[in-house]
Design a protein around this motif. Structure first.
Motif, PDB file in Angstrom:
ATOM      1  N   THR A  81      31.779  43.885  42.265  1.00  0.00           N
ATOM      2  CA  THR A  81      32.641  44.092  41.213  1.00  0.00           C
ATOM      3  C   THR A  81      32.698  45.216  40.963  1.00  0.00           C
ATOM      4  N   ARG A 118      34.138  38.704  42.924  1.00  0.00           N
ATOM      5  CA  ARG A 118      34.443  38.347  44.015  1.00  0.00           C
ATOM      6  C   ARG A 118      34.013  38.470  45.559  1.00  0.00           C
ATOM      7  N   ARG A 119      34.506  38.306  46.051  1.00  0.00           N
ATOM      8  CA  ARG A 119      34.060  37.654  47.858  1.00  0.00           C
ATOM      9  C   ARG A 119      34.732  39.044  48.507  1.00  0.00           C
ATOM     10  N   SER A 122      37.509  38.423  50.559  1.00  0.00           N
ATOM     11  CA  SER A 122      39.071  38.002  50.148  1.00  0.00           C
ATOM     12  C   SER A 122      39.833  39.998  49.626  1.00  0.00           C
ATOM     13  N   ILE A 197      39.501  43.186  35.542  1.00  0.00           N
ATOM     14  CA  ILE A 197      38.214  41.794  35.816  1.00  0.00           C
ATOM     15  C   ILE A 197      36.893  41.570  34.278  1.00  0.00           C
TER      16      ILE A 197
END
Ligand code: MG
Length: 203
Positions: A81, A118-119, A122, A197
């Motif tokens: 992040t 977030r992964r 991804s 985010i």
């Protein structure tokens, strides 16, 4: 859970603060109470007149490890992040002059706001992750992980020689150029790959 923060990991930022180029990662820590809870404002602390933002990519440790080898370090973090490493620059300058530790300048409560994770798998290219921060709707800082001096893997490996990394620990990986002051009334909005985010206000 603890925060580990890397200093001096982008050339242009080292130049703007007139620091020396490190030969190994430099790190310091913040306690769990440095987390700024979601939907909470950041309250400007009374012990500083010069709070700076440093916008940084933050990786999250997914399994415990010590003496992690660089080649297997990628197995120890799985999420990313963007966060702010808030710094009382006036106190930090005084600490550096006197050779004192940095905690009063770096490790105070709420000094580590960050967005949802977030992964990493991804993201379209984990070796080139763009991020940034808008201050009152204008870009204040923009960076890319490809400009880091020390990679995520190098950082994880290096830190784990000294400190056991545990699941849930968060590593702030350094700020690109463009650090600056915040003031009461400011709004900070964090971006990962151009996706907003997280945002919060300074009160
Ligand atoms: Mg920093």
């Amino acid at each position: 859970m603890k925060f580990i923060c890397i200093g001096r990991n982008y050339l242009a930022h080292i130049a703007e603060l007139d620091h020396e180029l490190p030969s190994e990662p430099l790190f310091f820590m913040k306690p769990a109470s440095a987390l700024l809870l979601p939907y909470h404002p950041f309250f400007y602390p009374d012990f500083s007149q010069e709070i700076h933002y440093e916008t940084e990519l933050v990786i999250r440790i997914c399994k415990s490890g010590r003496y992690i080898e660089e080649k297997s370090a990628h197995e120890y973090y799985d999420a990313i992040t963007v966060g702010i490493d808030f710094t009382a620059r006036d106190l930090q300058r005084r600490c550096i002059e006197k050779g004192h530790p940095w905690e009063i300048a770096k490790s105070f409560d709420s000094s580590a706001p960050m967005g949802e994770f977030r992964r990493i798998d991804s993201l379209k290219d984990p070796s080139e992750i763009s991020f940034g921060m808008k201050l009152n709707d204008e870009w204040a800082q923009q960076g890319n992980s490809c400009d880091m001096i020390f990679s995520f893997d190098k950082i994880v490996s290096y830190v784990s020689r000294f400190v056991t990394l545990e699941e849930g620990d968060c590593i702030f990986t350094g700020t690109p150029r463009g650090v600056g002051e915040v003031h009461v009334g400011d709004k900070l909005e964090l971006f990962l790959e151009n996706e907003s985010i997280f945002w919060f206000n300074v009160k």
